[in-house]
Scaffold this motif. Structure first.
Motif, PDB file in Angstrom:
ATOM      1  N   ASP A 190       2.265  -0.193  13.325  1.00  0.00           N
ATOM      2  CA  ASP A 190       1.058  -0.788  13.903  1.00  0.00           C
ATOM      3  C   ASP A 190      -0.110  -0.854  12.933  1.00  0.00           C
ATOM      4  OD1 ASP A 190      -0.005  -1.850  16.495  1.00  0.00           O
ATOM      5  OD2 ASP A 190      -1.514  -0.295  16.132  1.00  0.00           O
ATOM      6  N   VAL A 191      -0.210   0.097  11.991  1.00  0.00           N
ATOM      7  CA  VAL A 191      -1.342   0.063  11.065  1.00  0.00           C
ATOM      8  C   VAL A 191      -1.214  -1.136  10.129  1.00  0.00           C
ATOM      9  CG1 VAL A 191      -1.728   2.541  11.154  1.00  0.00           C
ATOM     10  CG2 VAL A 191      -0.201   1.605   9.406  1.00  0.00           C
ATOM     11  N   ASP A 192      -2.348  -1.556   9.574  1.00  0.00           N
ATOM     12  CA  ASP A 192      -2.356  -2.763   8.750  1.00  0.00           C
ATOM     13  C   ASP A 192      -1.739  -2.559   7.377  1.00  0.00           C
ATOM     14  OD1 ASP A 192      -3.726  -4.616  10.556  1.00  0.00           O
ATOM     15  OD2 ASP A 192      -5.438  -3.272  10.303  1.00  0.00           O
ATOM     16  N   ARG A 193      -2.006  -1.399   6.767  1.00  0.00           N
ATOM     17  CA  ARG A 193      -1.499  -1.171   5.419  1.00  0.00           C
ATOM     18  C   ARG A 193      -1.209   0.307   5.207  1.00  0.00           C
ATOM     19  NH1 ARG A 193      -2.765  -4.934   1.394  1.00  0.00           N
ATOM     20  NH2 ARG A 193      -3.648  -6.167   3.094  1.00  0.00           N
ATOM     21  N   ILE A 194      -0.200   0.593   4.384  1.00  0.00           N
ATOM     22  CA  ILE A 194       0.185   1.962   4.041  1.00  0.00           C
ATOM     23  C   ILE A 194       0.022   2.144   2.544  1.00  0.00           C
ATOM     24  CG2 ILE A 194       2.056   3.660   4.068  1.00  0.00           C
ATOM     25  CD1 ILE A 194       3.274   2.072   6.413  1.00  0.00           C
ATOM     26  N   VAL A 195      -0.474   3.301   2.143  1.00  0.00           N
ATOM     27  CA  VAL A 195      -0.656   3.612   0.729  1.00  0.00           C
ATOM     28  C   VAL A 195       0.242   4.787   0.361  1.00  0.00           C
ATOM     29  CG1 VAL A 195      -2.255   4.401  -1.056  1.00  0.00           C
ATOM     30  CG2 VAL A 195      -3.021   2.769   0.696  1.00  0.00           C
ATOM     31  N   ALA A 196       1.110   4.584  -0.613  1.00  0.00           N
ATOM     32  CA  ALA A 196       1.872   5.676  -1.214  1.00  0.00           C
ATOM     33  C   ALA A 196       1.074   6.210  -2.392  1.00  0.00           C
ATOM     34  CB  ALA A 196       3.233   5.180  -1.676  1.00  0.00           C
ATOM     35  N   THR A 197       1.220   7.499  -2.673  1.00  0.00           N
ATOM     36  CA  THR A 197       0.360   8.123  -3.679  1.00  0.00           C
ATOM     37  C   THR A 197       0.954   8.148  -5.083  1.00  0.00           C
ATOM     38  OG1 THR A 197       1.199  10.307  -3.066  1.00  0.00           O
ATOM     39  CG2 THR A 197      -0.775   9.531  -1.932  1.00  0.00           C
ATOM     40  N   SER A 198       2.193   7.702  -5.220  1.00  0.00           N
ATOM     41  CA  SER A 198       2.792   7.566  -6.549  1.00  0.00           C
ATOM     42  C   SER A 198       3.992   6.642  -6.434  1.00  0.00           C
ATOM     43  CB  SER A 198       3.227   8.922  -7.123  1.00  0.00           C
ATOM     44  OG  SER A 198       4.360   9.418  -6.427  1.00  0.00           O
ATOM     45  N   THR A 232       9.020  13.514  -6.513  1.00  0.00           N
ATOM     46  CA  THR A 232       7.719  13.182  -5.928  1.00  0.00           C
ATOM     47  C   THR A 232       6.702  12.946  -7.041  1.00  0.00           C
ATOM     48  OG1 THR A 232       6.874  15.463  -5.788  1.00  0.00           O
ATOM     49  CG2 THR A 232       8.310  14.713  -4.003  1.00  0.00           C
ATOM     50  N   GLY A 233       5.423  12.956  -6.648  1.00  0.00           N
ATOM     51  CA  GLY A 233       4.373  12.655  -7.604  1.00  0.00           C
ATOM     52  C   GLY A 233       4.163  13.692  -8.678  1.00  0.00           C
ATOM     53  N   THR A 234       4.764  14.879  -8.542  1.00  0.00           N
ATOM     54  CA  THR A 234       4.570  15.897  -9.583  1.00  0.00           C
ATOM     55  C   THR A 234       5.060  15.391 -10.940  1.00  0.00           C
ATOM     56  OG1 THR A 234       6.685  16.977  -9.096  1.00  0.00           O
ATOM     57  CG2 THR A 234       4.744  17.786  -7.928  1.00  0.00           C
ATOM     58  N   THR A 260      -2.703   5.818  -6.633  1.00  0.00           N
ATOM     59  CA  THR A 260      -2.521   7.225  -6.961  1.00  0.00           C
ATOM     60  C   THR A 260      -3.830   7.993  -6.785  1.00  0.00           C
ATOM     61  OG1 THR A 260      -1.529   8.706  -8.584  1.00  0.00           O
ATOM     62  CG2 THR A 260      -3.044   7.051  -9.420  1.00  0.00           C
ATOM     63  N   TYR A 261      -3.714   9.294  -6.708  1.00  0.00           N
ATOM     64  CA  TYR A 261      -4.887  10.147  -6.564  1.00  0.00           C
ATOM     65  C   TYR A 261      -5.736  10.108  -7.832  1.00  0.00           C
ATOM     66  CZ  TYR A 261      -2.466  12.473  -2.624  1.00  0.00           C
ATOM     67  OH  TYR A 261      -1.824  12.777  -1.450  1.00  0.00           O
ATOM     68  N   GLY A 262      -7.005  10.412  -7.648  1.00  0.00           N
ATOM     69  CA  GLY A 262      -7.906  10.506  -8.792  1.00  0.00           C
ATOM     70  C   GLY A 262      -8.944  11.588  -8.576  1.00  0.00           C
ATOM     71  N   LEU A 263      -9.398  12.183  -9.668  1.00  0.00           N
ATOM     72  CA  LEU A 263     -10.394  13.241  -9.614  1.00  0.00           C
ATOM     73  C   LEU A 263     -11.588  12.892 -10.488  1.00  0.00           C
ATOM     74  CD1 LEU A 263      -8.112  16.405  -9.988  1.00  0.00           C
ATOM     75  CD2 LEU A 263      -8.933  15.353  -7.866  1.00  0.00           C
ATOM     76  N   ASP A 264     -12.744  13.363 -10.077  1.00  0.00           N
ATOM     77  CA  ASP A 264     -13.979  13.196 -10.847  1.00  0.00           C
ATOM     78  C   ASP A 264     -14.402  14.567 -11.355  1.00  0.00           C
ATOM     79  OD1 ASP A 264     -16.456  12.729 -11.905  1.00  0.00           O
ATOM     80  OD2 ASP A 264     -17.336  11.886 -10.083  1.00  0.00           O
ATOM     81  N   LYS A 265     -14.282  14.765 -12.643  1.00  0.00           N
ATOM     82  CA  LYS A 265     -14.612  16.068 -13.218  1.00  0.00           C
ATOM     83  C   LYS A 265     -16.083  16.421 -13.028  1.00  0.00           C
ATOM     84  CE  LYS A 265     -13.828  18.760 -17.453  1.00  0.00           C
ATOM     85  NZ  LYS A 265     -13.367  18.697 -18.863  1.00  0.00           N
TER      86      LYS A 265
END
Length: 375
Positions: free
Chosen positions: A139-147, A299-301, A168-173
């Protein structure tokens, strides 16, 4: 543009990997003009409405919990209220209660879901949950995989490939605290010399029992930062193995964690099951130019830690292989430093919060402009 994030836990109650991702998203997209809000459950009394780092956090009291899934009677009306004022709803999967809220509230707003992990451990309940999960993801419009690794290896995501993309995930130092010289000196005095570092919640899938066996009989110091349901069992195991080179530090303030990330020789991350979908603390190690050791679990590791480039990747649940990887880096400081530099460069190229935020804002705009749901 107003975005409502919905997940079962969040700061300041908990500090897990998904909570960190939502935080980075809220702060990063705010710089691009997004008004981000977070709705979450809490077990704590007190102020339920907070503002953290420029975004609102709405908390409702958790009523009860079944199989690690929190439920809240109050969430139904609060979610409906907040959803009505949002331009797009950003769900964070897995959390079956969230699927029920989407169903009961009859959500017709634009929706996306970040698919953080398959449900791995609770096989029977997962089968019971399958119909609801399928309805929700359909039902949701879009799905995001993280890797890309997780997208290619998840049997659930394969079913929805036509509506799934990778961000993918991101970090701000810059939003991490800068440890004071006094704090750095305190940790240097307490743990002089080199040490490996693990940071995370002490859960069954983190593979820390494997790590303890791997360092038995060695003199390589290992610092374990975090607490969790496996803490007591791990401490018993360490006592049984007479491990005076392993130090359980418990949950620490963010400034202390950053100090240890800055000082450590390398990051060891022995998660051995697919419940570990990415590994934010691995990415934090890369951000601080540390070589990494992780397991190949599909997985993403292994997207963060590229074998023999940014660190060492070993088979899961393999004590001799993990010990050999640690010894290899320990005995070759030049190689360890080079891998750390490569890790930091990969972080700067692929895993910044700015890149993640821009990709999500693009997706938000795309979903809102292309949404054809009938009210």
């Amino acid at each position: 543009m107003k975005v409502l994030h919905f997940y079962r836990t969040y700061h300041p109650d908990t500090f897990g990997g998904i909570e960190q991702v939502i935080r980075q998203l809220a702060v990063g997209t705010a710089r691009l003009g997004v008004d981000a809000e977070v709705l979450t459950l809490t077990r704590k009394q007190g102020d339920l409405e907070l503002e953290l780092e420029g975004h609102k956090v709405h908390r409702v009291i958790q009523s009860f919990e079944i199989a690690s899934t929190g439920f809240s009677w109050r969430a139904l009306s609060r979610f409906r209220e907040l959803a009505n004022s949002a331009d797009i709803i950003h769900y964070h999967f897995p959390w079956p209660f969230m699927d029920l809220m989407h169903l009961f509230c009859g959500i017709r707003k634009p929706t996306i879901v970040t698919y953080h992990s398959d449900i791995v451990r609770q096989k029977f309940l997962e089968k019971v949950y399958q119909p609801l999960r399928h309805w929700f993801l359909n039902d949701v419009d879009r799905i995001v995989a993280t890797s890309p690794n997780y997208l290619s290896s998840s049997p659930v995501l394969n079913r929805y490939r036509d509506k799934t993309e990778v961000i993918t995930y991101g970090l701000d130092k810059d939003i991490y605290p800068q440890p004071s010289p006094e704090l750095i000196a305190k940790w240097q005095q307490r743990f002089a010399g080199r040490f490996f570092l693990f940071v995370g919640v002490l859960r069954y899938y983190k593979g820390l029992h494997i790590l303890l066996e791997a360092v038995a009989g060695t003199d390589m110091p290992v610092l374990i930062v975090g607490n969790g349901p496996e803490e007591a069992a791990l401490k018993r195991q360490a006592r049984d193995l007479n491990l005076d080179n392993v130090h359980f530090l418990g949950a620490l303030p963010e400034e202390d964690k950053v100090a240890l990330l800055s000082l450590c020789y390398g990051v060891v991350f022995p998660s051995h099951l697919r419940s570990e979908a990415f590994g934010i603390s691995l990415l934090e190690g890369a951000m601080y130019a540390k070589p990494m050791i992780s397991s190949e679990i599909g997985t993403g590791t292994s997207y963060v830690n590229v074998a023999d480039e940014t660190g060492v990747v070993v088979p899961p649940d393999d004590v001799p292989a993990l010990r050999a990887a640690m010894v290899r880096l320990w005995d070759k400081p030049a190689l360890a430093a080079q891998m750390g530099q490569f890790a930091q460069k990969r972080y700067q190229t692929i895993f910044t919060s700015e890149m993640m935020a821009r990709n999500y804002v693009r997706l938000y705009v795309d979903v809102i402009s292309g949404n054809t749901r009938e009210p």
